[in-house]
Design an enzyme around this catalytic site. Structure first.
Site, short mmCIF file in Angstrom:
data_model
loop_
_atom_site.label_atom_id
_atom_site.label_comp_id
_atom_site.label_asym_id
_atom_site.label_seq_id
_atom_site.Cartn_x
_atom_site.Cartn_y
_atom_site.Cartn_z
N ARG A 140 4.62 -12.84 9.89
CA ARG A 140 5.31 -11.59 9.60
C ARG A 140 6.63 -11.55 10.36
O ARG A 140 6.83 -12.27 11.34
CB ARG A 140 4.44 -10.39 9.99
CG ARG A 140 3.99 -10.40 11.44
CD ARG A 140 3.13 -9.19 11.80
NE ARG A 140 3.95 -8.02 12.08
CZ ARG A 140 3.94 -6.93 11.33
NH1 ARG A 140 3.17 -6.84 10.28
NH2 ARG A 140 4.70 -5.91 11.65
N GLU A 154 0.88 -1.16 0.00
CA GLU A 154 0.00 0.00 0.00
C GLU A 154 0.92 1.22 0.00
O GLU A 154 1.78 1.33 0.88
CB GLU A 154 -0.87 -0.04 1.26
CG GLU A 154 -2.00 0.94 1.23
CD GLU A 154 -2.87 0.85 2.48
OE1 GLU A 154 -2.76 -0.13 3.24
OE2 GLU A 154 -3.65 1.79 2.68
N LYS A 202 4.22 0.87 9.87
CA LYS A 202 4.39 2.06 9.03
C LYS A 202 3.90 3.32 9.74
O LYS A 202 4.47 4.38 9.60
CB LYS A 202 3.63 1.87 7.72
CG LYS A 202 4.38 1.00 6.73
CD LYS A 202 3.82 1.13 5.33
CE LYS A 202 2.62 0.26 5.14
NZ LYS A 202 2.23 0.11 3.72
P1 ATP Z 1 -0.37 -1.41 6.92
O1 ATP Z 1 -0.24 -1.49 8.40
O2 ATP Z 1 -0.35 -0.02 6.38
O3 ATP Z 1 -1.37 -2.33 6.30
P2 ATP Z 1 1.54 -3.28 5.99
O4 ATP Z 1 2.76 -3.48 6.81
O5 ATP Z 1 0.54 -4.34 5.88
O6 ATP Z 1 1.00 -1.93 6.46
P3 ATP Z 1 1.59 -3.22 3.13
O7 ATP Z 1 2.07 -2.13 2.26
O8 ATP Z 1 0.17 -3.57 3.08
O9 ATP Z 1 2.02 -2.83 4.58
O10 ATP Z 1 2.49 -4.49 2.93
C1 ATP Z 1 2.84 -5.02 1.69
C2 ATP Z 1 3.16 -6.48 1.85
O11 ATP Z 1 4.20 -6.66 2.79
C3 ATP Z 1 1.96 -7.22 2.39
O12 ATP Z 1 1.76 -8.38 1.62
C4 ATP Z 1 2.32 -7.54 3.80
O13 ATP Z 1 1.78 -8.76 4.20
C5 ATP Z 1 3.84 -7.60 3.76
N1 ATP Z 1 4.41 -7.21 5.06
C6 ATP Z 1 4.22 -6.07 5.73
N2 ATP Z 1 4.85 -6.09 6.91
C7 ATP Z 1 5.48 -7.28 7.01
C8 ATP Z 1 6.31 -7.90 7.99
N3 ATP Z 1 6.63 -7.30 9.14
N4 ATP Z 1 6.78 -9.14 7.72
C9 ATP Z 1 6.49 -9.75 6.56
N5 ATP Z 1 5.71 -9.23 5.61
C10 ATP Z 1 5.21 -8.00 5.80
MG MG Z 2 -1.39 -4.03 4.63
#
Ligand code: ATP
Ligand code: MG
Length: 549
Positions: free
Chosen positions: A257, A29, A267
């Site tokens: 994660r 995102e 974020k």
């Molecule tokens: P938000 O809290 O804004 O939803 P997010 O961390 O989910 O943030 P995204 O931009 O939606 O951010 O993440 C993009 C991809 O990265 C998604 O598929 C998410 O699952 C993965 N991702 C985000 N944070 C992690 C993490 N700590 N470990 C592994 N994968 C992650």
């Molecule tokens: Mg997300």
């Protein structure tokens, strides 16, 4: 690549599914910079595609109009490229599919599987029920297909105020899974979208949009983090309801994660650090963002190695940040040239050395070899830490009357300690043993300590930035609720250092090992007049020690 996701892919292939090939996606995102947690997802998704001869798309999941930005779209691409992955010509924006999402919503209505609801957000919440109680059906649930089509068209046309109506999937208000209790799939929001402007007044919800994005792009395996496990039934329900073939349509697979000790991977919180100026920006070397890690001197190879080593699990756990540091240390140990720098200069006058200069040969790297000259002069600087006036027995560096070897040079003996009026040591007077030159006939004379040094005449001034963790944790390694209160006041220490002249023409991004001090990288703040270095990591490998225990 052996992990359970790969195993699932192999099972699918054996079962005759996905005969067109494997297709994954990384779906950020664009509301912030990528961080080390995202790197795990990037490595996994692009890695699965590579391993299976498939493709991986980059898709900006920009269905939420209110908090997204072009700055983030650009930085995300730069960071993925830096890691070394390539999405080819498959860069997509979920917002490009708004028309298709709308058509699919209409299709659901036509199939009697979606309805327009007039309940307020609060009422919808109250009707939803709890984990132990079934939900209650909305009084608007049984509107006719015609009425729903009419109302949904008028929602799109802007006839109703924000929040006055939503479109909901019609599933089961008594489902044990709350996500299946008629989830909202469209809402009215008058917001300008960074990509589609004011074209749309209604926006799809994430859970509705995501499976459709995957299906539209021909994704086979939609890998996401564990918190979406309870959303998978809706993912499957939606694609099933719209008639997507189970042998080709995407399937969602959840993995744990990445959480790291001493590290924020939210974020929202990272944004707060930037906006409240607790750090110098998104690329502050203390930030766990990929641009921050890059500036700090972490390498793509180290980050990829780390992501491979931590593996892919089905349950969440916290990884010790020392492991990431171990990976970068291993990479830089192989690649970084060695040089000498002094962080806290203490002047040493070698009273039996003439005023000229002697060029000594110094090895660039213990394995790769190569060499350079370092100038040796009557006045040098050593690190203050390497001298101790009242030294304990086990102190094998310099002390009054004691001897130490200067790396690549001679054994010196400390004869006199000069102090200022405040009683602080400001200068040492030493003599060299001229027969003890490194590589010379008597160089093998036994001496316990070897220290680094620079020539006072030839050394270059350098600003050296030493970093510690941005956040302090409690004894158990946990971060407190109020993470701002846990900010480490000593996370950045700036030293006015001196460095040997061989690095004069260096470039930002070049790595060095400063002998005995750690790995350093040239910071982009470097100008022709001023060298600036960041310490990547020290030399002490706490992770290797943990491993050996
Ligand atoms: P938000 O809290 O804004 O939803 P997010 O961390 O989910 O943030 P995204 O931009 O939606 O951010 O993440 C993009 C991809 O990265 C998604 O598929 C998410 O699952 C993965 N991702 C985000 N944070 C992690 C993490 N700590 N470990 C592994 N994968 C992650
Ligand atoms: Mg997300």
């Amino acid at each position: 690549m052996i992990n359970f996701v790969q195993q699932e892919i192999e099972n699918d292939l054996k079962a005759g599914k996905y005969t067109e090939g494997i297709h994954t996606r990384f779906p950020p995102e664009p509301n912030g910079y990528l961080h080390i947690g995202h790197a795990k997802s990037v490595c996994l998704n692009f890695g699965l595609a590579l391993h299976n001869g498939g493709l991986c798309n980059l898709r900006f999941d920009d269905t939420n109009p209110t908090k997204e930005d072009v700055e983030f779209v650009d930085s995300i691409q730069e960071d993925i490229k830096w890691l070394g992955f390539d999405w080819g010509d498959r860069k997509f924006f979920a917002s490009d599919y708004f028309g298709k999402f709308y058509d699919y919503a209409v299709e659901l209505i036509k199939r009697g599987l979606a309805y327009v609801d007039d309940l307020s957000a609060e009422e919808i919440r109250a009707y939803r029920g709890t984990l132990t109680e079934a939900g209650k059906e909305s009084p608007w649930r049984n509107r006719s297909v015609e009425e729903n089509l009419d109302l949904f068209t008028r929602m799109k046309a802007g006839e109703f105020p924000d929040g006055s109506k939503v479109l909901r999937a019609k599933i089961d208000m008594a489902s044990p899974n709350i996500n299946m209790r008629d989830p909202v799939i469209y809402r009215i929001t008058r917001a300008t979208h960074h990509h589609t402007g004011d074209d749309w007044l209604i926006y799809p919800m994430y859970d509705f949009a995501h499976p459709l994005e995957d299906a539209i792009e021909g994704i086979t395996h939609s890998v996401c983090t564990l918190e979406f496990e309870d959303h998978r039934p809706f993912y499957d329900w939606l694609l099933e309801s719209l008639g997507f073939d189970v042998n080709t349509r995407p399937r969602q697979i959840e993995f744990a994660r990445l959480d790291l000790t001493n590290t924020i991977t939210s974020k929202r919180k990272l944004r707060q650090l930037v906006e409240e100026n607790h750090v110098r920006g998104w690329d502050d070397p203390r930030m766990p963002t990929l641009c921050g890690l890059r500036r700090r001197g972490f390498t793509p190879a180290a980050i990829k190695d780390f992501c491979e080593r931590i593996g892919v699990a089905k349950s969440n756990s916290v990884v010790d940040i020392a492991m990431l540091e171990h990976c970068v240390r291993e990479d830089l140990n192989d690649s970084a040239d060695r040089v000498m720098a002094v962080l806290d200069p203490l002047k040493v006058i070698l009273t039996n050395v003439d005023d000229g200069v002697e060029y000594l040969t110094a090895e660039n790297h213990p394995k790769r070899g190569g060499s350079r000259f370092v100038p040796f002069t009557r006045e040098i600087f050593i690190d203050r830490e390497d001298f101790m006036e009242d030294a304990p027995k086990k102190f094998f560096r310099l002390k009054p009357g004691g001897e130490v070897r200067l790396k690549y040079a001679y054994i010196i003996k400390c004869n006199e300690v000069i102090k200022n009026t405040a009683g602080e040591v400001v200068e040492l007077h030493c003599t060299i043993d001229p027969t003890s030159k490194s590589g010379g006939a008597t160089a093998g004379r036994k001496i316990k300590g070897t220290i680094h040094w620079v020539s006072a005449k030839f050394a270059l001034p350098a600003e050296v930035r030493l970093y510690d963790y941005l956040l302090t944790t409690d004894a158990q390694g946990n971060l407190p609720e109020d993470f701002i209160a846990a900010l480490n006041p000593n996370s950045l220490i700036v030293k006015q250092a001196l460095i040997e002249p061989s690095v004069r023409w260096t470039n930002a991004g070049t790595h060095y090992q400063f002998l005995r001090l750690g790995y350093f990288v040239v910071d982009p703040d470097t100008t022709p007049d001023k060298l600036v270095f960041n310490r990547v990591v020290g030399l002490k490998d706490t992770w290797a020690k943990v491993k050996d225990r």
